[in-house]
Structures are given as C-alpha cells and as structure tokens.
Motif scaffolding. Structure first.
Motif, PDB file in Angstrom:
ATOM      1  N   ALA A 182       0.831  -1.206   0.000  1.00  0.00           N
ATOM      2  CA  ALA A 182       0.000   0.000   0.000  1.00  0.00           C
ATOM      3  C   ALA A 182       0.866   1.256   0.000  1.00  0.00           C
ATOM      4  N   THR A 183       1.941   1.230   0.781  1.00  0.00           N
ATOM      5  CA  THR A 183       2.849   2.382   0.831  1.00  0.00           C
ATOM      6  C   THR A 183       3.494   2.619  -0.527  1.00  0.00           C
ATOM      7  N   GLN A 186       0.856   3.626  -3.071  1.00  0.00           N
ATOM      8  CA  GLN A 186       0.141   4.825  -2.627  1.00  0.00           C
ATOM      9  C   GLN A 186      -1.381   4.638  -2.720  1.00  0.00           C
ATOM     10  N   ILE A 187      -1.801   3.491  -2.204  1.00  0.00           N
ATOM     11  CA  ILE A 187      -3.227   3.184  -2.106  1.00  0.00           C
ATOM     12  C   ILE A 187      -3.468   2.623  -0.706  1.00  0.00           C
ATOM     13  N   SER A 188      -4.732   2.412  -0.350  1.00  0.00           N
ATOM     14  CA  SER A 188      -5.031   1.892   0.981  1.00  0.00           C
ATOM     15  C   SER A 188      -4.755   0.387   1.050  1.00  0.00           C
TER      16      SER A 188
END
Lengths: 221, 95
Positions: A182-183, A186-188
């Motif tokens: 996710a990091t 750049q998403i949940s």
C-alpha cells in the motif's frame, strides 16, 4: 526520508511468508559494514560518485528483477531501471532527507509506477482467451502438467491489470506485506486486498481451466 | 463462517492463514475442521501459490547495465527538477 517500516530492506525470499511479513518494527537488516542508503544518498547529494556506484550496485538486481516481472520484457525493464537510477544522480540535489519515505520505498514506488505506465491496459482479459500450451502429449502428463501450471500462471499474470500484476508481484515475489505494498503503490491496504483478491480469483479460474485441459488431453490420448 | 465466506476471505488474504486477521483465521480454522469443501478450497489456493512463488528464474540484470547507467549519469549535468515518482516523467513531484 526515513520510515519506521524496515521490511523493504533485504529479506529472504522464503516460502514461510507469515514470518517474513512480520511486524513493521522488526528491525533493519543492513549489514554492519554497509552504510544505510540514506547515508549514501547524503554523499550522493554532495556529488560523490563512489557512493552513487555503491547505491546502484546494491539495488540494481532487485530493481531489475521487479521491473522484469512487471513488464515481462527485458528491454523495457532495462529502460525503466536505467531511467530510475539516472534520475537518482541527476536530481540528487533535490533529495530531501526530511523524514519522508526511505530510499527503498521510493525506488519500489518509482519502478512500479513506471512499469504500470509501460504496460497499462484498460481491463483484464477474459480467461477464455488464454491459449493452450503447444505441447500436450499424454505420455508425460505429470511433468507436462507441472510445466503447464507454471507456464499458465506466468501467462495468466500477463492477463491481469497492471495494478493487479504489481500487487501480485510485490506480494508473492518480493514477499512484502499488504501494508508495504500500500505504501509503495500509494493506495489503501483495503485497495491492495481488493487487487490481490481479484487477481487470485482470476488466477484460480485460469488454473482450473488448465487442469481441465490437462485431463482432456489425457483422456484424448 | 460459511464456505462462501471462506472463499471470499481466501481470495482476499491468500492461503496462509497466519497472515489473516486473527479472528477471521480462528473462524476459518473452525470451518476447516468440519468442511471438506473449505479444505479443498484451501488446498487449491495453496497449490496455486506454491506454483506461483518460484515463477520466473532469477532475473539478473544484463551484463554491463550498471556501467551504462554510470556512463550516462556522469555525462549528464545535474538537474534541479524534483524526484519523479509517477510513470509520467512530466509529473516532477518531490516525494
């Protein structure tokens, strides 16, 4: 540009993923004789070519392998990796050691984004469009089936969307946790889970089709 | 947990119950003790993941790639553009 999460550093590519994907505070595994990436980046920012060479040599293999798996193409992977590392040197004065993401997180993120950009496709293809492997002689069904499964999985991954493929690659090949993925993307974490869920569903259906094809080849023989 | 719910979780979290949310994993283990269908689903997923993990042979960078990067890098002047995270090189964002 540091983050608390350290699992983006060197990790074994073992099968026991539960252990590899341990808590985010599990510790940095940088050998004692190696300077951290961020220390090298500080030297690079001052124009130190030796530090740049060390950083490139340290990360080139993993960056290339990731790009190769995501693009499925050696030439594209080389282009992506060369572009990313060139950017590190050219824009060294802009590197901000300000507590943001660490170098490996940035490197993975850029490689993944460039590869997605290279291979962007609007939707995943229907599983019925997957071609049969060429060699299906029944006299070596077991061995061929094993090869088929591996080949079909590789082929199936090319049918995933670029985002699904990136999530699968980071999870299964790079052994990263959903939080790390996710990091990087750049998403949940929920979005990562959804990408992996859809990818697994599709891969599973493809494998079922493969198994059925193998049975039919055996019966026909 | 029903078989269908197990399937949904299996697709979402994969075949390694150790990385599932603890409560969900506990319910899943309870289901696996009584459901042959769930056991078959798990076997299928684990088999797929085992086949998936080795994947491609080790991808080694082509010979000379590092040297080509160094040669190109040291030829070029430094840029004051920010680091670019996106696939689109024009994005020019600092991280």
């Amino acid at each position: 540009m540091f983050m608390a999460d350290s699992r983006l550093d060197e990790r074994p590519r073992a099968m026991s993923r539960a252990l590899d994907r341990g808590p985010a505070t599990s510790g940095v595994s940088i050998p004692l004789d190696e300077e951290p990436d961020e220390a090298l980046m500080a030297l690079i920012r001052a124009g130190n070519q030796t530090a740049y060479r060390r950083l490139v040599h340290r990360h080139l293999k993993r960056a290339y392998a990731l790009a190769r798996r995501l693009t499925g193409n050696e030439a594209e992977a080389e282009d992506v990796v060369q572009d990313v590392f060139l950017q590190v040197w050219q824009r060294r004065s802009q590197w901000a050691d300000d507590g943001g993401a660490k170098f490996t997180t940035w490197l993975y993120r850029v490689v993944v984004n460039r590869c997605i950009d290279h291979k962007r496709r609007p939707v995943s293809q229907d599983i019925d469009s997957v071609e049969e492997p060429a060699d299906a002689r029944p006299d070596a069904v077991h061995a061929i089936h094993r090869q088929r499964v591996a080949a079909r999985l590789l082929d199936a991954q090319t049918k995933l969307t670029p985002q699904q493929r990136a999530a699968v690659t980071l999870f299964y090949y790079e052994n990263l946790s959903n939080a790390d993925i996710a990091t990087i993307m750049q998403i949940s974490v929920g979005a990562v889970e959804s990408l992996l869920k859809r990818a697994r569903q599709q891969l599973r259906l493809l494998l079922r089709a493969s198994a059925q094809a193998a049975r039919e080849a055996f019966d026909d023989g | 947990m029903t078989d269908e719910e197990f399937r949904d979780h299996l697709d979402r979290f994969g075949g390694d119950l150790a990385v599932w949310p603890p409560e969900t994993a506990r319910d899943a283990r309870a289901l696996l003790r009584r459901s042959v269908a769930a056991q078959a689903m798990l076997d299928e997923m684990v088999a797929m993941e085992l086949a998936l993990t080795p994947g491609l042979p080790e991808d080694r960078p082509p010979p000379g790639l590092a040297d080509r990067i160094f040669a190109a890098a040291f030829r070029l002047p430094a840029s004051d553009r920010g680091f670019d995270e996106d696939g689109d090189p024009a994005a020019n964002r600092l991280m």
